[in-house]
Scaffold this motif. Structure first.
Motif, PDB file in Angstrom:
ATOM      1  N   LYS A  22     -22.631  51.210   2.709  1.00 56.40           N
ATOM      2  CA  LYS A  22     -22.499  52.725   4.203  1.00 56.40           C
ATOM      3  C   LYS A  22     -23.452  52.194   5.930  1.00 56.40           C
ATOM      4  O   LYS A  22     -22.894  52.554   6.652  1.00 56.40           O
ATOM      5  CB  LYS A  22     -23.648  53.762   3.731  1.00 56.40           C
ATOM      6  N   ARG A  37     -21.074  50.092   7.744  1.00 57.83           N
ATOM      7  CA  ARG A  37     -19.865  50.666   8.057  1.00 57.83           C
ATOM      8  C   ARG A  37     -20.208  52.206   9.274  1.00 57.83           C
ATOM      9  O   ARG A  37     -19.803  52.098  10.053  1.00 57.83           O
ATOM     10  CB  ARG A  37     -19.506  52.030   7.389  1.00 57.83           C
ATOM     11  N   ASP A  38     -21.110  52.629   8.882  1.00 56.75           N
ATOM     12  CA  ASP A  38     -22.017  53.550  10.201  1.00 56.75           C
ATOM     13  C   ASP A  38     -22.565  53.255  11.228  1.00 56.75           C
ATOM     14  O   ASP A  38     -23.075  53.282  12.485  1.00 56.75           O
ATOM     15  CB  ASP A  38     -22.338  54.796   9.354  1.00 56.75           C
ATOM     16  N   PRO A  79     -20.108  48.842  13.421  1.00 61.25           N
ATOM     17  CA  PRO A  79     -20.065  49.775  15.071  1.00 61.25           C
ATOM     18  C   PRO A  79     -21.065  48.841  16.440  1.00 61.25           C
ATOM     19  O   PRO A  79     -20.188  49.152  17.442  1.00 61.25           O
ATOM     20  CB  PRO A  79     -19.837  51.163  14.665  1.00 61.25           C
ATOM     21  N   ASP A 108     -19.261  46.571  19.471  1.00 60.48           N
ATOM     22  CA  ASP A 108     -19.568  47.399  20.666  1.00 60.48           C
ATOM     23  C   ASP A 108     -19.874  46.171  21.649  1.00 60.48           C
ATOM     24  O   ASP A 108     -19.875  45.597  22.579  1.00 60.48           O
ATOM     25  CB  ASP A 108     -20.271  48.329  20.760  1.00 60.48           C
ATOM     26  N   LEU A 168     -14.624  46.296   9.658  1.00 58.51           N
ATOM     27  CA  LEU A 168     -14.821  47.778   9.213  1.00 58.51           C
ATOM     28  C   LEU A 168     -13.353  48.592   8.571  1.00 58.51           C
ATOM     29  O   LEU A 168     -14.253  49.972   8.693  1.00 58.51           O
ATOM     30  CB  LEU A 168     -15.646  47.722  10.473  1.00 58.51           C
ATOM     31  N   GLN A 169     -12.695  48.595   8.983  1.00 57.39           N
ATOM     32  CA  GLN A 169     -11.610  48.767   8.656  1.00 57.39           C
ATOM     33  C   GLN A 169     -11.231  48.657   7.415  1.00 57.39           C
ATOM     34  O   GLN A 169     -11.179  49.794   6.600  1.00 57.39           O
ATOM     35  CB  GLN A 169      -9.960  48.247   9.197  1.00 57.39           C
ATOM     36  N   GLN A 203     -13.873  51.760   5.613  1.00 56.97           N
ATOM     37  CA  GLN A 203     -13.555  52.774   6.610  1.00 56.97           C
ATOM     38  C   GLN A 203     -12.768  53.591   5.667  1.00 56.97           C
ATOM     39  O   GLN A 203     -12.434  55.290   5.365  1.00 56.97           O
ATOM     40  CB  GLN A 203     -12.843  53.189   7.516  1.00 56.97           C
ATOM     41  N   ASN A 204     -12.253  52.740   4.642  1.00 62.15           N
ATOM     42  CA  ASN A 204     -11.385  53.550   3.260  1.00 62.15           C
ATOM     43  C   ASN A 204     -11.440  53.757   2.758  1.00 62.15           C
ATOM     44  O   ASN A 204     -12.668  52.680   1.535  1.00 62.15           O
ATOM     45  CB  ASN A 204     -10.200  52.116   2.891  1.00 62.15           C
ATOM     46  N   PRO A 205     -12.039  55.334   2.337  1.00 65.73           N
ATOM     47  CA  PRO A 205     -12.789  56.033   1.366  1.00 65.73           C
ATOM     48  C   PRO A 205     -12.362  55.255   0.146  1.00 65.73           C
ATOM     49  O   PRO A 205     -12.910  55.202  -0.833  1.00 65.73           O
ATOM     50  CB  PRO A 205     -12.407  57.093   1.782  1.00 65.73           C
ATOM     51  N   GLU A 206     -10.982  55.197   0.321  1.00 67.55           N
ATOM     52  CA  GLU A 206     -10.993  54.932  -1.640  1.00 67.55           C
ATOM     53  C   GLU A 206     -11.784  53.378  -1.887  1.00 67.55           C
ATOM     54  O   GLU A 206     -11.976  53.430  -3.820  1.00 67.55           O
ATOM     55  CB  GLU A 206      -9.606  54.143  -1.345  1.00 67.55           C
TER      56      GLU A 206
END
Lengths: 681, 681
Positions: B268, B271-272, B276, B280, B321-322, B325-328
Motif C-alpha cells: 500500500k 501504491r499510495d 506515484p 511524477d 502501479l496499475q 491499484q486493482n483492488p482484486e
C-alpha cells in the motif's frame, strides 16, 4: 501560441499593487484609461470616440481568447490556436481542417461551429454599492460569499430581463469594485478560413514562446444573425503596412489572469505548492496524450488539440515557476511589502489593515492542504462533465436563481446549455484513456483505502472501470442529454451513478473553495483600500478575462548579447526550415512551397512590441493611433512569462502576426483574394 | 527493451512468500535449484555439472544487466539496450555507434569500453552465522546496521585478500541468509558488434513491453586479459534452430529486484506513495530530456540513451502501479496475509511474530514522510556525483574499512575507482539542464524559504546557479579528479563547495535510510522464520541482482480474445513497418532493406516463454536442456509487469531474441560471417 487556451488558468480576481505604473505597464479598463500618462509620454491620448470604437470592434471568444471585427459583414479575425478547439471539433479523419486548413470559397461554404459564443462588450456600469450592501458585518465568510453571489445573480438577471443582453458582474481590484458588463452575444459563428497547422504553429512546441518566430497563427470566422452575415457598425480598418519600429501601438483584448497584487505569502504558496503541483499534472497529461497518439494516425489527430494546449501550459508554467524560484524577485517583492507594512503600522488609522496579510497567509496554508483534493473528473472526461452538470442542475434548478451555484443562474443559462448540448464529437477511446488516468489519480491522491475511492472503483482497476463507464453511458447522445434535463435523470446510466457517488464530496470541496475565495476577496479589498489611502488611485486592476487596453511600442531587444530585431519576414520562414533541416515541426506546408515564387518574400510576418499582455490576449487586435489593425497578438516570449507577477519591458515582449503577412498569405498562398478584398486590402 | 537499465530500481532485499511455487514460478539460487519439481513436471533435472557450466557461462554487467560467454575466445552476448550506456559513451557526433551500429572487421578494430566491469560468479559460500553474530540483542537498529555492515566488509576483505576475487556478501530472504559470492572480474571489455538502434529498438517506446515484437536487441563484446582475448572454459554452445513450441527452457541471469514477500502495508505504501512519486519524477525527466533533444540533432543524440531508459522505466512503473491499484490483487494478498496471521496467532510459540507486521507498517509511514527528501544531485549530474564521491571519500578513508559507508570499503575500491575515473564524455549543456532541474526540484520539495535551499541557490535562480556550477568546476577532467583524490580536495571548485554544503544533510538522510532498512531486514527475517516454521522451506529468495535460474516453456497466449503465437520472424519485421506506414520508430535500418533479398525471411526473430524474469534479466541467455543457447531475454510483455509482486503465466511472458535471428542477421545483413563462424554457426 502561448496565450490562453489553458484550462488551468484559475480565475483569481485581484488588482495591481504597483500604483505608479512605470514604463508601458498596464492592462487598463476601457472605463478608466491612462490618458494623462499617454499624453505626456506619447503626445497622444485616445478620445472617447476612439475608445468606444476600439471597444466595440473587439471580440471575446467565450471559450478563451480574443479577436476583432474586421469587416462590415461580420468577419472576425483571431488566432489559429484560439480557433483550434473549434477546428478540432469540426474535423474528422477525412476532413482534417485543424491540420490541413480550410477555405470557404463563398459564404455558402462557411461551416457553423458547434458551440462557439462570441461576446462584444456594449456597456459598463459600476454596481459596487449594490453588491457590497448584500454583505453585512456579522456574516461568516461562507454567508458573505453566498449573499454576494446572490446579489450578483440578481443584478445580472434584472439586466438580462431589461436589455436581453448577456450581463456579467465582473469583480475588479480583488473585490474592491464590481462592474456590470453587458455583452452582445453571437452564437452562430462560422469558419471562413484557417491555414494549415504547419503554417500556424510552425516550429511547434520547440519554438513556442521563442522569438524570432515565423507563424501565421490566424483564422477567420464570420458571425451570423438570422441566418445572414451580421452587419457590423464598428470594425477595424486594415493596415497592410503595419506599424513602424518604435511606433506606439495598442492591444485590445481579454487578459485572463494576473497576480500582481499577490502578497509575498501568496507568491510563496504558488512557488512551493501550487505551481509544482500543476506542473506534475501537466507533465502527466502530456505523456498520457503522447502515448495515446502513438497508437495511430487517427489517435494522434484526436489528441492533438488538447496535447498542444497542455504543452503550451507546461512551458508557460515552467517559465513562471523559474521566475518565482529566483530569490532576487521575491526579495524585491518582500522589500516593497515590508516598506508598505511599515507605513501602515505607523498610521493609527491604517494599522489594523496590517493583519490582512496574516489572513492571506492562513488562506494559503489551507489551500496547500486542499491541493489535489478533487471529487470531479470533469476536466479530463467530457462524458463525466455532462453527467456532473445534469446531476448538479437537477438540484440547483429547484432553488431560486440567485441561490444557485454560479454557472446555473438564469442569466447564464443560455451559454451553459450551448456547452451542455454541444454536438462536438466525443471520442470514446480518448475519453476512456483520460478517464482511466483521472480515476488512477483520484486513487493516488486519496489513497487506495479511502472509502470514496472504493465506491468509485467498485472492485475494478481504474482502466477497467473507465472502460465500463465510457462503454455503458448514453450521454454521448445529445437528445438523451436533453431528455434527461427535461424529463428527469436516468439513474441506470453508469456515468450518472458515478456523478451521484461524488456529488456530496464535490459540493463539500466547492463550498470550502468558495469560502476561501471570499476571505481572500475581502482581504485584498482591504489591502486595496489601505494602499489607495497611502498612494492614491489611478491604476489598473489585475486581469480578469475582461476587456482591457494595453499599449507599447514596436521594439527589439538584446538576448545573450545578441540584438533581436522586432520583425521577421516570409523569407525568414523558409530559412528557418532550412536551418532546422526540415525536421520535426520545422516543416512549412506544401502551399507555401508551391507558392514560393509568387510570395513577396520581404513581407513582414511576425513582430514584437512592449505591450503588457498575458494568456487570454491571444487573438487580440494590435492597432495604431488611427485605430487601424496592424497585427494580431499570438504569443509572449519566454522572458515575458513572469508577467503574471510583474511587468518588465527590458526583454519581455508580446509577439504578433503582422497584418501585412496575413494579407500576403491570403492573396498569394491561399488563393483567397475575396477575403483580402473584404479586409479592404 | 524493458528489463533493467532503470536507475530507479531500489535494492530492497526480500524473499518470496509464496512457498508452494505453482506453475513455473521462481528465480532460483544456483545453490538451491528446484530439482524435484523439475524432475516431476518435466522429467529433467539439471545435474551439478550442468548447473556449474551454465553458472560459469553466465555474465553480469555490473552496470546493470545480464549476458553470457558464447565462444572460447571471450565473446560475450548481451542486449543492445544493456550495451547502450557503453555505446553512448563511445559515440561522438561523427561516430554515432549507439545509433548507427558498429562492426569490428577484426580484433584490432574492437574498441575498449571506458568503464565496463563484467562479473562471472565462480564460488558461493554461506556466511549467515558470521554476519549475524556481529549483531547482539541489545543493539539499536542503527548500531545493528553498522555492526552488520562492518561484519560484511570484513568477510569481503578477507576473501579478497585470500582469493584476489571480487567478493560480495549478498543478503537473501530479506535478511534471513547471507551468502558470500566471489566473482572473476573482467574490466578490459571491447565492443565487437552492435546493430543500428533502429533494428535493436524497432518500434521504439510505442512497441516497448508489447508483443508480437521484431527487435534485434543484441550486441557482442569481447573480454580481454593482458591485452589478449580471454580464454574461456565455460561458454554456451550456439543453437541456431532454437527451442520448439512447448519446449522447456532455462534463463540464467541477474533479476534486479522483486517484492513478493512484501506485506500488504508495504504494498500500500508503494501504491499510495512511492510509485506515484517516482512516476511524477520520471515524467518530469522525460519531458526535460525531450525538450533538450528538441534543441538540435546533437542534443538529441546526447540525451537519447538516458531518455530511452526513463521512458522504459515510466512504462514499467505505470504497469506496476496499475496492478497495485486493482483492488482484486490487494484483496487476494490481504486474504493470504490474514490467514497466515491467524495461524501465527493460534500458535503460542509464533504469536509474538505477529507484531512484525506492525513494525513494517511503521517503517512505511516513516518512509512516506521522507519521500522526495534528498540532499544529493548525483542522480542527475555526473559532475556533482564526482564531487560528492570525493568529499565523502575524504572522510571515509580516514576510518577503518569496515566502518565506512559501504561503497568506500576496501573490497569494493577497484570497481569504485573505475567509475570515478571513467573517461566517458560529460556533456556540459546536458549536465547544466539536468542539474538546473535537480536544483529546482530541491527548491520545490523543501520550499524556497528553507535555509539549505538558500545556501544551495546563493541568491540565484536554479538555472543560473547550475550554469555557474557546471561552467566553474574542473571535475570533468580525469587527472584533476585523480589529483584531488591523491593530494587533497580543491575547495575552490564550486561543485566541491556544493557537495560540502550538502554533506551533513546527505549523511543524516542516509543514516535514517539505513536504519529503516535494518528494521525492515530484521522484520522480514522474522517473517521468514515464522513462515518457514509453518510451511517448511524450499523456495527462492526475492531478486537481488545476483545470479538466478528461472525456467519455463515456449508458449503463446490469448490477448483480448486473440491467439498470440510465440514466434515472430524476419518477414514480420518488414510487414510491421508497412503496417505503421514507416512512421516514427517503425523504420528498419537501410541495412535491412538493402539485404531484403538475401535474408531468409522465415527465420525466427523473437519469441516468448513463461520463465519468471524481471528488470536485470536483460541479456540473460535462454538455454535448452543441453545447455545450448536458444535465445536472449530482452523484455517482458506488459502483462508481466506486475511480476514485481506476483508471478503469473496466464498471459505474462518473457520476450526473447531468437538465436536463429541473430545468426541470420550476422551472416546476411551485417556482413559478419567471421562472428557467426566464431559462434559455431
Amino acid at each position: 501560441m502561448s496565450l490562453l487556451r489553458c484550462s488551468f488558468v484559475q480565475s483569481v480576481f485581484l488588482w495591481c499593487l504597483s500604483i505608479s505604473a512605470i514604463a508601458d505597464e498596464g492592462m487598463w479598463l476601457f472605463e478608466d484609461l491612462p490618458v494623462d500618462y499617454l499624453k505626456s509620454k506619447y503626445g497622444f491620448a485616445p478620445t472617447e470616440e476612439w475608445a468606444e470604437h476600439v471597444r466595440l470592434s473587439s471580440v471575446r471568444f467565450n471559450s478563451g481568447g480574443s479577436a476583432s471585427f474586421v469587416s462590415s459583414q461580420g468577419l472576425v479575425l483571431t488566432n489559429h490556436h484560439v480557433a483550434a478547439d473549434t477546428l478540432h471539433k469540426l474535423s474528422s479523419p477525412k476532413n482534417n481542417y485543424a491540420e490541413d486548413g480550410f477555405l470557404a470559397k463563398n459564404r455558402d461554404d462557411e461551416i457553423k461551429a458547434p458551440d462557439l459564443e462570441l461576446n462584444q462588450l456594449v456597456s459598463i456600469e459600476d454596481v459596487t454599492d449594490d453588491v457590497n450592501q448584500a454583505v453585512t458585518p456579522g456574516m461568516s465568510p461562507s454567508e458573505a460569499s453566498k449573499a454576494r453571489q446572490a446579489a450578483m445573480a440578481q443584478i445580472e438577471k434584472a439586466s438580462l430581463d431589461k436589455t436581453l443582453l448577456r450581463s456579467d458582474v465582473i469583480t475588479l481590484y480583488g473585490g474592491a469594485k464590481y462592474h456590470l458588463y453587458r455583452f452582445k452575444k453571437y452564437t452562430d459563428v462560422r469558419l471562413v478560413w484557417a491555414p494549415e497547422a504547419k503554417a500556424a504553429f510552425f516550429g511547434g512546441d520547440a519554438d513556442n514562446f521563442e522569438y524570432p518566430r515565423y507563424c501565421l497563427d490566424v483564422t477567420l470566422f464570420r458571425v451570423y444573425e438570422d441566418g445572414k452575415p451580421a452587419e457590423i457598425d464598428h470594425f477595424l480598418k486594415y493596415s497592410a503596412n503595419g506599424a513602424a519600429d518604435g511606433e506606439l501601438v495598442f492591444v485590445s483584448g481579454n487578459p485572463g489572469r494576473t497576480q500582481r497584487i499577490f502578497t509575498v505569502d501568496a507568491l510563496k504558496y504558488l512557488r512551493d505548492h501550487r505551481m509544482p503541483y500543476i506542473l506534475d499534472l501537466l507533465r502527466r497529461r502530456e505523456i498520457l496524450l503522447q502515448q495515446f497518439g502513438f497508437e495511430g494516425k487517427e489517435q494522434e489527430r484526436r489528441a492533438r488539440d488538447e496535447l498542444f494546449g497542455i504543452q503550451n501550459a507546461r512551458k508557460a508554467y515552467t517559465g513562471m515557476l523559474q521566475g518565482l524560484q529566483n530569490p532576487e524577485f521575491l526579495d524585491q517583492k518582500s522589500a516593497q511589502e515590508t516598506k508598505l507594512l511599515a507605513t501602515l503600522n505607523a498610521d493609527a488609522k491604517l494599522r489594523s489593515s496590517a493583519t490582512t496579510w496574516d489572513t492571506i497567509r492562513d488562506v494559503q496554508n489551507r489551500q496547500a492542504e486542499l491541493l489535489g483534493q478533487s471529487a470531479s473528473f470533469s476536466r479530463m472526461s467530457r462524458l463525466y462533465s455532462i453527467a456532473e452538470s445534469l446531476v448538479l442542475m437537477e438540484a440547483e434548478d429547484k432553488k431560486p436563481s440567485e441561490d444557485r451555484l454560479r454557472e446555473f443562474r438564469d442569466s447564464a443559462r443560455e451559454s451553459f446549455e450551448q456547452q451542455l448540448y454541444s454536438p462536438a464529437p466525443i471520442y470514446e477511446d480518448l475519453e476512456q484513456v483520460k478517464l482511466a488516468d483521472s480515476i488512477a489519480m483520484f486513487v493516488e491522491k486519496r489513497g487506495g483505502d479511502d472509502l470514496l475511492v472504493q465506491l468509485v472503483l467498485q472492485g475494478k482497476s481504474p482502466r477497467d472501470r473507465a472502460a465500463e463507464l465510457v462503454g455503458g453511458t448514453k450521454l454521448g447522445d445529445v437528445p438523451i442529454r436533453k431528455a434527461m434535463a427535461a424529463d428527469g435523470i436516468n439513474d441506470a446510466d453508469p456515468m450518472i451513478q458515478l456523478a451521484r457517488t461524488l456529488n456530496s464530496e464535490y459540493r463539500r470541496l466547492r463550498e470550502i473553495d468558495e469560502e476561501l475565495t471570499e476571505i481572500e476577496r475581502q482581504a485584498y479589498a482591504k489591502i486595496n483600500e489601505a494602499t489607495v489611502a497611502i498612494q492614491g488611485t489611478s491604476t489598473y486592476p489585475d486581469a480578469t478575462f475582461s476587456l482591457r487596453l494595453a499599449f507599447g511600442t514596436v521594439k527589439g531587444y538584446v538576448e545573450d548579447g545578441n540584438q533581436i530585431e522586432p520583425w521577421t519576414d516570409m523569407a525568414g520562414a523558409f530559412s528557418h526550415q532550412e536551418f532546422h533541416e526540415s525536421k520535426g515541426d520545422w516543416v512549412l506546408p506544401d502551399s507555401w512551397h508551391n507558392s514560393h515564387d509568387k510570395i513577396k518574400l520581404d513581407t513582414p510576418l511576425n513582430f514584437v512590441c512592449t505591450a503588457d499582455i498575458i494568456g487570454g490576449n491571444s487573438g487580440s487586435p494590435v492597432v495604431n493611433k488611427d485605430a487601424e489593425l496592424v497585427g494580431v497578438i499570438f504569443d509572449g516570449n519566454i522572458q515575458s512569462l513572469t508577467s503574471d507577477f510583474f511587468y518588465s519591458d527590458k526583454v519581455g515582449r508580446a509577439v504578433c502576426v503582422h497584418s501585412g503577412g496575413v494579407r500576403e498569405a491570403l492573396r498569394n498562398i491561399y488563393d483567397a483574394k475575396h477575403l483580402a478584398d473584404e479586409l479592404g486590402r
